[in-house]
Scaffold this active site. Structure first.
Site, short mmCIF file in Angstrom:
data_model
loop_
_atom_site.label_atom_id
_atom_site.label_comp_id
_atom_site.label_asym_id
_atom_site.label_seq_id
_atom_site.Cartn_x
_atom_site.Cartn_y
_atom_site.Cartn_z
N LEU A 52 41.72 41.85 42.15
CA LEU A 52 42.65 41.04 41.38
C LEU A 52 42.02 40.75 40.02
O LEU A 52 40.84 40.44 39.93
CB LEU A 52 42.95 39.72 42.09
CG LEU A 52 44.01 39.72 43.19
CD1 LEU A 52 44.03 38.37 43.90
CD2 LEU A 52 45.39 40.04 42.64
N ASP A 53 42.81 40.84 38.95
CA ASP A 53 42.31 40.51 37.62
C ASP A 53 41.92 39.03 37.58
O ASP A 53 42.44 38.22 38.35
CB ASP A 53 43.37 40.79 36.57
CG ASP A 53 43.63 42.28 36.38
OD1 ASP A 53 42.71 43.07 36.65
OD2 ASP A 53 44.75 42.65 35.99
N PRO A 54 41.01 38.65 36.67
CA PRO A 54 40.58 37.25 36.58
C PRO A 54 41.72 36.26 36.45
O PRO A 54 41.70 35.18 37.05
CB PRO A 54 39.69 37.25 35.32
CG PRO A 54 39.12 38.63 35.28
CD PRO A 54 40.24 39.52 35.75
#
Length: 358
Positions: free
Chosen positions: A86-88
């Site tokens: 998951l992206d930040p």
């Protein structure tokens, strides 16, 4: 930090004093190097046995998946990984793999559907295709209520529905996808030309929840590895006004939903309760039958040998996969049905036991 016991005399006492002084200097150096808070954390952080199983985390925003996993690793879980980055900026379901479960990663991602809820903001183009990136361009978006706005809203509905017809998408330049062994984000950060890459995807559900210009909220179900940032970016390009992803929550990552997820804070706050939050390996493969082997078969499995099929293993069909466990219920191997010299056998795909037990 340390002092010699009162009354210490003689050469032995002198050696003890030297050792204590050395330990004190070492601790002081550690504090200077790592910082007092980090040093105290290292002294007091919990240490427990390596666990083997699945931990579902509701990843908070503002940290990468790797950073999230690193926090759990400090709880004595040295062998750890995750399935599906998951992206930040994103929140939601992150499948954390502990111990032998790290060997399941490739099988978890095979054909696994993911579901997301997100918000795209029209009128912006960024280098990362989301709100964490640098704004490259701003374009006007009509105010809600105007005729131009109604026209744009109708176009948004058509374009989101059209996601169902998407079979491939451009890969964001800031992503972990690789070119000649280098992640694209490294090339982008170094100011180098990033080659355009495309990947096949499948979208099984696309739903527009609301439009409140300049924001658009949607839900989407898609194949593993799909970039939601890319869907948002392409939406903006097709509309002609640009778009960036501003919010993203992963609602489901096969076979787990948010209802099975623990907050990271809750996990870190009660280290002693971690074993009770870990699911068995079989929970990650709900479509795989589980078969119990006898002691002779277990010994064969631990030596990487194939097993002859027997009626207790259910239907035999070439290509069928299963999880083999010992009589004690310990996972042994992932296996696949095949024919060997005309005989029905189960061949090992992946051993799930520690090498030291061979």
């Amino acid at each position: 930090v340390f002092s010699a016991p009162a009354g210490t005399t003689g050469s032995g006492g002198a050696e003890a004093v030297q050792l204590m002084q050395g330990a004190s200097a070492l601790c002081e150096s550690a504090v200077l190097f790592a910082g007092r808070e980090e040093f105290l954390r290292l002294l007091t952080e919990p240490h427990m046995e390596q666990l083997h199983g699945i931990l579902i985390i509701n990843k908070p925003g503002g940290m990468s998946s790797a950073q999230c996993v690193a926090r759990i690793k400090r709880m004595g879980q040295k062998k750890i990984g995750h399935a599906g980055t998951l992206d930040p900026m994103a929140t939601g379901v992150l499948i954390v793999l502990l111990g032998h479960a790290t060997k399941l990663s490739g099988y978890l991602l095979e054909g696994g559907e993911k579901r997301y809820e997100g918000v795209a903001r029209l009128g912006f183009v960024t280098d990362t295709w989301d709100a964490d990136g640098q704004v490259l361009e701003e374009r006007p978006v009509p105010f809600s209520g105007s005729e131009a706005a109604r026209t744009l809203e109708d176009a948004v509905r058509r374009e989101v529905t059209a996601w169902l017809d998407v079979t491939e998408q451009p890969v964001p330049p800031y992503s972990a996808a690789k070119h000649q062994g280098q992640p694209l984000y490294r090339l982008a950060r170094a100011g180098k030309e990033v080659p355009e890459k495309r990947k096949a995807i499948h979208v099984s559900h696309a739903e527009l929840q609301w439009v409140k210009l300049p924001d658009v909220r949607f839900r989407v179900a898609c194949s593993s590895g799909s970039y939601i940032r890319s869907l948002a970016h392409s939406l903006g390009m097709r509309l002609g006004c640009g778009a960036m992803l501003t919010e993203l929550t992963r609602l489901y990552s096969h076979p787990f939903g948010l209802d099975a997820a623990w907050s990271l804070d809750a996990v870190l706050a009660e280290p002693e309760a971690l074993p009770g939050k870990v699911l068995p390996l079989s929970a990650a493969l709900p479509d795989w039958p589980v078969y119990t082997v006898n002691p002779v078969e277990e010994a064969a499995q631990r030596n990487g040998k194939t097993l002859l099929h027997r009626p207790e293993f259910g239907e035999f069909r070439v290509g069928r996969r299963a999880l083999m466990v010992s009589a004690a219920g310990d996972p042994l191997a992932l296996v696949e049905a095949c024919e060997q010299d005309g005989r029905p056998v189960w061949a090992m795909l992946r051993g799930l036991f520690a090498p030291s037990t061979l």
